[in-house]
Design an enzyme around this catalytic site. Structure first.
Site, PDB file in Angstrom:
ATOM      1  N   HIS A 109       0.846  -1.185   0.000  1.00 12.34           N
ATOM      2  CA  HIS A 109       0.000   0.000   0.000  1.00 12.34           C
ATOM      3  C   HIS A 109       0.880   1.233   0.000  1.00 12.34           C
ATOM      4  O   HIS A 109       2.111   1.149   0.087  1.00 12.34           O
ATOM      5  CB  HIS A 109      -0.939   0.006   1.212  1.00 12.34           C
ATOM      6  CG  HIS A 109      -2.149  -0.867   1.029  1.00 12.34           C
ATOM      7  ND1 HIS A 109      -3.128  -0.584   0.116  1.00 12.34           N
ATOM      8  CD2 HIS A 109      -2.522  -2.022   1.643  1.00 12.34           C
ATOM      9  CE1 HIS A 109      -4.067  -1.517   0.161  1.00 12.34           C
ATOM     10  NE2 HIS A 109      -3.724  -2.403   1.086  1.00 12.34           N
ATOM     11  N   ASP A 141       0.260   6.791  -3.768  1.00 10.78           N
ATOM     12  CA  ASP A 141      -0.898   6.372  -4.555  1.00 10.78           C
ATOM     13  C   ASP A 141      -1.252   7.384  -5.640  1.00 10.78           C
ATOM     14  O   ASP A 141      -1.360   7.042  -6.815  1.00 10.78           O
ATOM     15  CB  ASP A 141      -2.127   6.185  -3.653  1.00 10.78           C
ATOM     16  CG  ASP A 141      -2.094   4.869  -2.900  1.00 10.78           C
ATOM     17  OD1 ASP A 141      -1.225   4.038  -3.196  1.00 10.78           O
ATOM     18  OD2 ASP A 141      -2.941   4.672  -2.016  1.00 10.78           O
TER      19      ASP A 141
END
Length: 300
Positions: free
Chosen positions: A40, A70
């Site tokens: 992540h 991200d």
């Protein structure tokens, strides 16, 4: 490897359409030890070296939500890659594959950190440097009403206005870049900011170049006078507020939709029918659980 297992890998599709631009956005990239590993934003940020720079003195590093790897290092860098490939295709007539790694994207985004390491900007431990909360003139301070003010008065002329707004005398203070005095200066600034509300500090600094601004909540940001004058935030037909598309182009600015976000599957059938699928083919896709639909009509 997911697309390859579906028979839709870049080699197959580029063979059918050599002009195709095929973007592959992953955390660790298409090759390397971690290529097939789960992760992540926090993991990609950690591997890039950037996370080690984020955090206050004597505290653990902390990630700024999931924005850096991200969205900035991943989504924006991938989009830039697509635009670059489109531009190149104008000359060559050929497409190509984009290997967008969030680790590499956020590392490249932080090129300033790498290029300035030997300039003295990051020579101190985390949280003790010019831009990482070490300097008293580049810091966040709490106000008397529990809100915050952001201070970024780096240049001397801006620093002078900060000192004036705080009601201090520059000649009675240590030099701005006297590193050893920074901790005490931060305490002094903090005690002064704590004596007034955020609104009171805005009244003092709004008309200056002291680089002092309020730390706004999302709701407050949307209603702030400056943002309202620029229409920086928009409201959809459900009353939900979101940022207007940016940057603004002079000749072909984006026209944002004011409709609510669709539910997953809400327009599945509509899109497939428009593309040429028959009702029978769509029903078969439903029964095979290839697609799903969201029925938002009331059952009366």
């Amino acid at each position: 490897g997911v697309m390859e297992r579906l028979g839709l890998g870049p080699e197959v599709l580029l063979q059918k359409n050599p002009r195709l631009i095929y973007a592959r956005l992953t955390g660790f990239g298409q090759t390397g030890k971690y290529a097939k590993s789960a992760g992540h934003d926090i993991n990609y940020l950690a591997l890039s070296g950037v996370l080690s720079k984020l955090g206050r003195k004597n505290e653990n590093p902390f990630p700024p939500l999931n924005l850096l790897a991200d969205f900035a290092g991943g989504g924006v860098m991938c989009a830039l890659g697509i635009v670059t490939a489109l531009f190149e295709r104008v000359r060559s007539g050929r497409g190509q594959v984009i290997d967008a790694s969030m680790v590499e994207g956020v590392a490249y985004l932080s090129s300033f950190l790498w290029k300035s390491r030997h300039l003295g900007l990051w020579s101190q431990p985390r949280g003790e440097n010019l831009l990482d909360s070490g300097a008293p003139f580049y810091e966040i301070y709490r106000t008397s009403d529990g809100k915050f003010m952001a201070v970024g008065a780096i240049e001397p002329q801006f620093y002078n206005q900060l000192i004036k707004g705080l009601g201090l005398n520059l000649s009675e203070l240590p030099a701005q870049l006297s590193f050893s005095d920074w901790p005490e200066m931060k305490k002094k600034f903090a005690s002064i900011f704590a004596q007034k509300t955020q609104a009171e500090w805005c009244d003092i600094f709004d008309s200056t170049d002291a680089c002092v601004t309020p730390v706004l909540s999302c709701d407050d940001a949307a209603s702030h006078q400056h943002n309202k004058e620029r229409n920086s935030f928009i409201k959809n037909d459900q009353g939900e507020i979101s940022p207007r598309p940016a940057p603004v182009l002079s000749r072909t600015p984006a026209v944002p939709s004011c409709k609510r976000d669709p539910f997953i599957g809400e327009h599945t059938e509509e899109v497939l029918l428009e593309y040429g699928f028959t009702k029978q083919e769509i029903d078969k896709l439903y029964s095979d659980k290839v697609i799903e639909s969201k029925d938002i009509k009331a059952n009366l």
